[in-house]
Design a protein around this motif. Structure first.
Motif, PDB file in Angstrom:
ATOM      1  N   SER A  59       7.765   2.541 -11.747  1.00 44.09           N
ATOM      2  CA  SER A  59       7.176   1.268 -11.331  1.00 44.09           C
ATOM      3  C   SER A  59       7.354   1.028  -9.837  1.00 44.09           C
ATOM      4  CB  SER A  59       7.800   0.111 -12.130  1.00 44.09           C
ATOM      5  OG  SER A  59       9.211   0.080 -11.958  1.00 44.09           O
ATOM      6  N   LEU A  60       8.515   1.410  -9.292  1.00 42.69           N
ATOM      7  CA  LEU A  60       8.744   1.254  -7.856  1.00 42.69           C
ATOM      8  C   LEU A  60       7.836   2.182  -7.069  1.00 42.69           C
ATOM      9  CD1 LEU A  60      10.322   0.058  -5.479  1.00 42.69           C
ATOM     10  CD2 LEU A  60      11.962   1.911  -5.758  1.00 42.69           C
ATOM     11  N   LEU A  61       7.727   3.425  -7.508  1.00 38.37           N
ATOM     12  CA  LEU A  61       6.860   4.380  -6.817  1.00 38.37           C
ATOM     13  C   LEU A  61       5.422   3.867  -6.796  1.00 38.37           C
ATOM     14  CD1 LEU A  61       6.192   7.052  -5.477  1.00 38.37           C
ATOM     15  CD2 LEU A  61       6.155   8.119  -7.749  1.00 38.37           C
ATOM     16  N   GLN A  62       4.948   3.371  -7.916  1.00 30.91           N
ATOM     17  CA  GLN A  62       3.587   2.849  -7.975  1.00 30.91           C
ATOM     18  C   GLN A  62       3.421   1.655  -7.044  1.00 30.91           C
ATOM     19  OE1 GLN A  62       2.956   2.075 -12.121  1.00 30.91           O
ATOM     20  NE2 GLN A  62       2.527   4.209 -12.613  1.00 30.91           N
ATOM     21  N   ARG A  63       4.410   0.812  -7.007  1.00 32.90           N
ATOM     22  CA  ARG A  63       4.327  -0.355  -6.127  1.00 32.90           C
ATOM     23  C   ARG A  63       4.277   0.056  -4.664  1.00 32.90           C
ATOM     24  NH1 ARG A  63       7.500  -6.081  -6.308  1.00 32.90           N
ATOM     25  NH2 ARG A  63       6.955  -6.778  -4.213  1.00 32.90           N
ATOM     26  N   LEU A  64       5.121   0.993  -4.279  1.00 32.36           N
ATOM     27  CA  LEU A  64       5.137   1.447  -2.896  1.00 32.36           C
ATOM     28  C   LEU A  64       3.816   2.110  -2.509  1.00 32.36           C
ATOM     29  CD1 LEU A  64       8.755   2.914  -2.777  1.00 32.36           C
ATOM     30  CD2 LEU A  64       7.951   0.874  -1.576  1.00 32.36           C
ATOM     31  N   LEU A  65       3.271   2.915  -3.406  1.00 30.63           N
ATOM     32  CA  LEU A  65       1.971   3.538  -3.141  1.00 30.63           C
ATOM     33  C   LEU A  65       0.893   2.482  -2.964  1.00 30.63           C
ATOM     34  CD1 LEU A  65       2.177   6.476  -5.702  1.00 30.63           C
ATOM     35  CD2 LEU A  65       2.019   6.738  -3.230  1.00 30.63           C
ATOM     36  N   THR A  66       0.917   1.465  -3.819  1.00 23.89           N
ATOM     37  CA  THR A  66      -0.080   0.399  -3.737  1.00 23.89           C
ATOM     38  C   THR A  66       0.047  -0.379  -2.440  1.00 23.89           C
ATOM     39  OG1 THR A  66      -0.075   0.177  -6.153  1.00 23.89           O
ATOM     40  CG2 THR A  66      -0.978  -1.656  -4.894  1.00 23.89           C
ATOM     41  N   GLU A  67       1.274  -0.727  -2.050  1.00 25.12           N
ATOM     42  CA  GLU A  67       1.488  -1.467  -0.804  1.00 25.12           C
ATOM     43  C   GLU A  67       1.035  -0.667   0.413  1.00 25.12           C
ATOM     44  OE1 GLU A  67       5.603  -2.446  -0.776  1.00 25.12           O
ATOM     45  OE2 GLU A  67       5.386  -4.198  -2.081  1.00 25.12           O
ATOM     46  N   ARG A  68       1.376   0.621   0.429  1.00 24.07           N
ATOM     47  CA  ARG A  68       1.003   1.450   1.572  1.00 24.07           C
ATOM     48  C   ARG A  68      -0.510   1.635   1.642  1.00 24.07           C
ATOM     49  NH1 ARG A  68       4.885   0.161   3.675  1.00 24.07           N
ATOM     50  NH2 ARG A  68       6.698   1.417   4.273  1.00 24.07           N
ATOM     51  N   ALA A  69      -1.159   1.737   0.486  1.00 22.02           N
ATOM     52  CA  ALA A  69      -2.607   1.950   0.460  1.00 22.02           C
ATOM     53  C   ALA A  69      -3.362   0.762   1.040  1.00 22.02           C
ATOM     54  CB  ALA A  69      -3.070   2.214  -0.971  1.00 22.02           C
ATOM     55  N   ARG A  70      -2.726  -0.396   1.077  1.00 24.98           N
ATOM     56  CA  ARG A  70      -3.361  -1.587   1.651  1.00 24.98           C
ATOM     57  C   ARG A  70      -3.195  -1.663   3.162  1.00 24.98           C
ATOM     58  NH1 ARG A  70      -0.504  -5.305  -2.932  1.00 24.98           N
ATOM     59  NH2 ARG A  70      -1.977  -4.922  -4.647  1.00 24.98           N
ATOM     60  N   GLU A  71      -2.345  -0.823   3.706  1.00 29.14           N
ATOM     61  CA  GLU A  71      -2.060  -0.833   5.133  1.00 29.14           C
ATOM     62  C   GLU A  71      -2.933   0.192   5.864  1.00 29.14           C
ATOM     63  OE1 GLU A  71       0.173  -2.693   6.711  1.00 29.14           O
ATOM     64  OE2 GLU A  71       1.579  -3.432   5.181  1.00 29.14           O
ATOM     65  N   GLU A  72      -3.057  -0.001   7.155  1.00 30.06           N
ATOM     66  CA  GLU A  72      -3.727   0.995   7.982  1.00 30.06           C
ATOM     67  C   GLU A  72      -2.697   2.040   8.393  1.00 30.06           C
ATOM     68  OE1 GLU A  72      -6.943   0.805  11.468  1.00 30.06           O
ATOM     69  OE2 GLU A  72      -4.973   0.095  12.097  1.00 30.06           O
ATOM     70  N   ILE A  73      -2.957   3.287   8.041  1.00 32.33           N
ATOM     71  CA  ILE A  73      -2.030   4.374   8.329  1.00 32.33           C
ATOM     72  C   ILE A  73      -2.647   5.291   9.377  1.00 32.33           C
ATOM     73  CG2 ILE A  73      -0.722   6.313   7.381  1.00 32.33           C
ATOM     74  CD1 ILE A  73      -0.838   4.949   4.662  1.00 32.33           C
ATOM     75  N   VAL A  74      -2.068   5.289  10.552  1.00 29.42           N
ATOM     76  CA  VAL A  74      -2.533   6.187  11.613  1.00 29.42           C
ATOM     77  C   VAL A  74      -2.021   7.582  11.297  1.00 29.42           C
ATOM     78  CG1 VAL A  74      -2.546   6.664  14.091  1.00 29.42           C
ATOM     79  CG2 VAL A  74      -2.466   4.292  13.263  1.00 29.42           C
TER      80      VAL A  74
END
Length: 393
Positions: free
Chosen positions: A66-81
């Motif tokens: 559940s934590l891994l999924q949450r972190l992936l979801t949060e990062r996917a909403r960010e702009e990643i250079v």
């Protein structure tokens, strides 16, 4: 390049503590280690490590799904250079830690330790802490990841070391080994680029990525998983990923206990529930249920990757031990390294000497010698049958 992704996981809004609680519970449980199991493991450690048997090792925990999924979801909403690296027909994307900024939602983790180790002023720390309590802060990833190693605090995971590129280059030139890879363990993964390359090519059934620092996994590894898989056809491979943070010898102990737990479960089926529980001395909470269902039941992997993990004699010896313990009988480990790490004493020779005493066969399969610096090598490691010498040193 900059990119923002929409990830397929859909999670309900939950309080942060609900996700952190299982991790805190597992870390706390490290204080109640089964001494007999730890002793059994230490009997196979290199001699130099035995002399440090009383050293305090950092607890290790596996991320809850559940934590891994949450972190992936949060990062996917960010702009990643990120930058793109091309290996044959495969594109590997790497987060730029100097240009990427994220909202800092994890104020009470290892970032605080790294900041303290760099001797930031009390005024700066107080200001940052006060700001974090009033509004989310956009912070550069590099601000929490030093460029140099801080032994026992930060092991350099935010930097992509040369060995990672060497390892991917070798794998790209030897793609025939990929189709049979079903389980992968990367030691000291950091950016995890070699594992991501393997995942792009063959989608293993399980990939265990471990690093000493959980903030490296949260900031860097997660970001690279997002930019390489989220929104792409290969996104489903993320369901097979397990992350783990802390001392890798503690990881080994937990994997060995998972094997014991599997044996106890078999006894449990045959002899009743009580026998199964007693056989593992009550250590059922060491690996979360959501993680253990993905890991190999015997704690062994058919591919182990390690880039630049031989930088001290102890690290080289422990790398050999971990390969001995967690490489399957017909598996292969690939270790990229400098031939010699000046000033700290690790390198190919130290590793080779110890590996041979574990019954491991080491072959140099790739050499990088530009004439401008240290010679770098990729080592292929396999198990020999009929091992008789368990001690190194």
């Amino acid at each position: 390049m900059a990119a923002a992704f929409t990830f397929g996981f859909v999670l309900e809004d939950k309080d942060e503590d609900e996700f952190k609680a299982p991790l805190e519970k597992e870390v706390e449980s490290e204080n109640n280690l089964d001494n007999s199991a730890a002793s059994d493991q230490m009997t196979k450690l290199p001699a130099s490590s035995n002399s440090d048997a009383n050293m305090i090792r950092k607890p290790f925990y596996f991320f809850e799904t559940s934590l891994l999924q949450r972190l992936l979801t949060e990062r996917a909403r960010e702009e990643i250079v990120h930058e793109e690296l091309v290996y044959g027909e495969t594109i590997i994307r790497r987060v730029d830690v100097d240009q990427t900024s994220f909202v800092d939602n994890n104020n009470n983790d290892e970032r605080d330790l790294v900041d303290a180790a760099e001797a930031e002023t009390a005024t700066t720390s107080t200001t940052s802490s006060t700001a974090a309590t009033t509004s989310p802060q956009k912070l550069k990833l590099r601000s929490h990841h030093p460029s140099d190693l801080l032994p026992g605090v930060y092991e350099g995971g935010a930097t992509v070391w040369e060995g990672s590129y060497d390892l991917m280059e070798y794998l790209q030139q030897n793609m025939e080994i990929m189709p049979r890879v079903q389980s992968v363990l990367e030691l000291g993964c950091g950016h995890a680029l070699p594992s991501i390359y393997v995942m792009q090519l063959c989608q293993p059934q399980v990939v265990l990525l471990v690093d000493y620092n959980d903030n490296v996994l949260k900031d860097v590894t997660i970001s690279n998983l997002v930019v390489n898989f989220c929104g792409f056809a290969s996104e489903s491979v993320l369901e097979n990923v397990v992350l783990g943070a802390g001392d890798w010898m503690q990881m080994s102990e937990q994997l060995l206990r998972l094997k014991s737990k599997q044996s106890a479960t078999t006894d449990n089926d045959e002899n009743g529930e009580a026998a199964g529980e007693e056989a593992i001395n009550g250590n059922t909470s060491k690996i979360s249920c959501s993680s253990s269902t993905k890991l190999p039941v015997d704690g062994q992997f058919d591919m182990i990757l390690a880039a630049e993990t031989l930088y001290t004699p102890q690290a080289a010896q422990e790398t050999a031990y971990l390969i001995d313990q967690h490489l399957s009988a017909d598996g292969t480990a690939y270790v990229s390294t400098k031939r010699y790490y000046f000033g700290v004493g690790g390198g190919t020779d130290v590793f080779g000497e110890c590996a041979s005493k574990y019954g491991l066969q080491v072959e140099t399969v790739h050499v990088v010698n530009t004439g401008l610096g240290n010679v770098r090598e990729v080592l292929r490691v396999k198990k020999r049958p009929h091992v008789t010498d368990d001690n190194c040193g």
